[in-house]
Structures are given as structure tokens and as C-alpha cells.
Design a protein around this motif. Structure first.
Motif, PDB file in Angstrom:
ATOM      1  N   ALA A 197       1.178  -0.772   0.139  1.00 58.95           N
ATOM      2  CA  ALA A 197      -0.178   0.150  -0.183  1.00 58.95           C
ATOM      3  C   ALA A 197       0.699   1.605   0.198  1.00 58.95           C
ATOM      4  CB  ALA A 197      -0.883   0.118   1.353  1.00 58.95           C
ATOM      5  N   PRO A 198       1.899   1.320   0.827  1.00 59.57           N
ATOM      6  CA  PRO A 198       2.686   2.317   0.914  1.00 59.57           C
ATOM      7  C   PRO A 198       3.617   3.057  -1.128  1.00 59.57           C
ATOM      8  CG  PRO A 198       3.204   1.512   2.856  1.00 59.57           C
ATOM      9  CD  PRO A 198       2.504   0.869   1.981  1.00 59.57           C
ATOM     10  N   ASP A 199       3.764   1.718  -1.205  1.00 58.84           N
ATOM     11  CA  ASP A 199       4.411   1.617  -2.293  1.00 58.84           C
ATOM     12  C   ASP A 199       3.745   2.436  -3.575  1.00 58.84           C
ATOM     13  OD1 ASP A 199       7.274   1.595  -1.255  1.00 58.84           O
ATOM     14  OD2 ASP A 199       6.525  -1.013  -1.300  1.00 58.84           O
ATOM     15  N   LEU A 200       2.308   2.011  -3.437  1.00 61.31           N
ATOM     16  CA  LEU A 200       1.387   1.931  -4.720  1.00 61.31           C
ATOM     17  C   LEU A 200       0.855   4.086  -4.587  1.00 61.31           C
ATOM     18  CD1 LEU A 200      -0.974  -1.531  -4.491  1.00 61.31           C
ATOM     19  CD2 LEU A 200       0.304  -0.358  -6.059  1.00 61.31           C
ATOM     20  N   LEU A 201       0.595   4.149  -2.973  1.00 66.30           N
ATOM     21  CA  LEU A 201       0.605   5.426  -3.302  1.00 66.30           C
ATOM     22  C   LEU A 201       1.457   6.620  -3.693  1.00 66.30           C
ATOM     23  CD1 LEU A 201      -1.737   7.136  -1.860  1.00 66.30           C
ATOM     24  CD2 LEU A 201      -1.104   6.989  -0.137  1.00 66.30           C
ATOM     25  N   GLU A 202       2.495   5.563  -3.286  1.00 68.09           N
ATOM     26  CA  GLU A 202       3.540   7.049  -3.724  1.00 68.09           C
ATOM     27  C   GLU A 202       4.352   6.454  -5.223  1.00 68.09           C
ATOM     28  OE1 GLU A 202       8.495   7.902  -2.954  1.00 68.09           O
ATOM     29  OE2 GLU A 202       7.491   5.164  -2.074  1.00 68.09           O
ATOM     30  N   ALA A 203       3.940   5.117  -5.560  1.00 64.75           N
ATOM     31  CA  ALA A 203       3.510   5.341  -7.316  1.00 64.75           C
ATOM     32  C   ALA A 203       3.077   6.297  -8.188  1.00 64.75           C
ATOM     33  CB  ALA A 203       3.712   4.014  -7.703  1.00 64.75           C
ATOM     34  N   LEU A 204       1.317   6.193  -7.351  1.00 67.49           N
ATOM     35  CA  LEU A 204       0.460   6.444  -8.351  1.00 67.49           C
ATOM     36  C   LEU A 204       1.046   8.234  -8.456  1.00 67.49           C
ATOM     37  CD1 LEU A 204      -2.154   6.109  -9.804  1.00 67.49           C
ATOM     38  CD2 LEU A 204      -3.109   5.962  -7.673  1.00 67.49           C
ATOM     39  N   GLU A 205       1.125   8.109  -6.617  1.00 69.81           N
ATOM     40  CA  GLU A 205       1.191  10.433  -7.053  1.00 69.81           C
ATOM     41  C   GLU A 205       2.531  10.510  -8.053  1.00 69.81           C
ATOM     42  OE1 GLU A 205      -0.049  10.869  -1.995  1.00 69.81           O
ATOM     43  OE2 GLU A 205       2.165   9.949  -2.116  1.00 69.81           O
ATOM     44  N   LYS A 206       3.295  10.344  -7.865  1.00 65.80           N
ATOM     45  CA  LYS A 206       4.410  10.108  -8.733  1.00 65.80           C
ATOM     46  C   LYS A 206       3.824  10.573 -10.564  1.00 65.80           C
ATOM     47  CE  LYS A 206       8.076   9.511  -5.951  1.00 65.80           C
ATOM     48  NZ  LYS A 206       9.598   9.073  -5.389  1.00 65.80           N
ATOM     49  N   VAL A 207       3.238   9.021 -10.654  1.00 68.24           N
ATOM     50  CA  VAL A 207       2.431   9.492 -11.863  1.00 68.24           C
ATOM     51  C   VAL A 207       1.452  10.098 -12.302  1.00 68.24           C
ATOM     52  CG1 VAL A 207       1.466   7.558 -13.162  1.00 68.24           C
ATOM     53  CG2 VAL A 207       2.722   6.825 -12.346  1.00 68.24           C
ATOM     54  N   LEU A 208       1.038  10.688 -11.109  1.00 68.95           N
ATOM     55  CA  LEU A 208      -0.503  11.404 -11.199  1.00 68.95           C
ATOM     56  C   LEU A 208       0.606  13.155 -11.506  1.00 68.95           C
ATOM     57  CD1 LEU A 208      -3.627  10.740  -9.241  1.00 68.95           C
ATOM     58  CD2 LEU A 208      -2.408  10.602 -11.802  1.00 68.95           C
ATOM     59  N   ALA A 209       1.626  12.978 -11.172  1.00 70.45           N
ATOM     60  CA  ALA A 209       2.689  13.762 -11.251  1.00 70.45           C
ATOM     61  C   ALA A 209       3.203  15.081 -12.380  1.00 70.45           C
ATOM     62  CB  ALA A 209       3.570  14.417  -9.843  1.00 70.45           C
TER      63      ALA A 209
END
Length: 105
Positions: free
Chosen positions: A67-79
Motif C-alpha cells: 500500500a505505501p509503495d502503491l500510493l507513492e507510485a500513483l502520486e508520482k505518476v499523476l504528478a
């Protein structure tokens, strides 16, 4: 500082006979000097009765740990991706997932 316990989260060890998910980081986001921060407890007793339950609990544990890795990755993709380059429904799903992870939905 994030409200959730800093990752990585690991599935290991036992707590009250069940396996648990924990982190090396405490409430302040600093590495703990001793011990680990408890995240979740994954039942293991049902594996004695039905191995399919243990397989399900194990799969859930791996998803929780990610979960923490998925959240960070998704935030970076959107950014780093313009909304013009993304499918509208994918963008909506990504924003909804982030809001859910942050407890905003």
C-alpha cells in the motif's frame, strides 16, 4: 509528514499467535531505535482448518504491505503525467484511489 506509518511495511513475526505487518518507523516518521510499529494482524489459525483461507490472508497481507509503495507510485505518476495524456476514467480512478488511501473519501 504523512498520517500513515512510513513504509516499507513487512509481513513477518508473530503477535498473539498470528502473523503481523509492521514497519521500522514510528509515529514521528523516524526509524525506531528498538522494535517495530505494528500495522495489522493477519490471522493464521484458520490455515489449520482450511488452507484456502491462509492463501487468502497471505494475499491480503502482500497487498497491505504494498500500500505505501502503491500510493507513492500513483502520486508520482499523476504528478509527472499531464491529464491530457491520461484516459479520463483512469484519471478519475487514480484520484479516487489516492483520496481513499488518504481517508478523504
Amino acid at each position: 509528514m504523512s498520517k500513515h506509518t512510513k513504509g516499507p511495511w513487512e509481513y513477518k513475526g508473530t503477535l498473539f499467535g498470528d502473523r503481523n505487518i509492521s514497519s521500522e518507523y514510528g509515529l514521528d516518521g523516524e526509524r525506531l531505535v528498538s522494535g517495530r510499529q505494528h500495522i495489522a494482524c493477519i490471522p493464521s489459525a484458520s490455515s489449520k482448518h482450511n488452507p484456502d483461507y491462509f492463501a487468502m490472508f497471505l494475499a491480503n497481507a502482500h497487498l497491505i504491505c504494498a500500500a505505501p509503495d502503491l500510493l507513492e507510485a500513483l502520486e508520482k505518476v499523476l504528478a509527472t503525467t499531464s491529464s491530457a495524456d491520461m484516459d479520463y476514467f483512469a484519471l478519475e480512478m487514480a484520484n479516487a484511489a489516492i483520496a481513499k488511501a488518504r481517508g478523504e473519501s
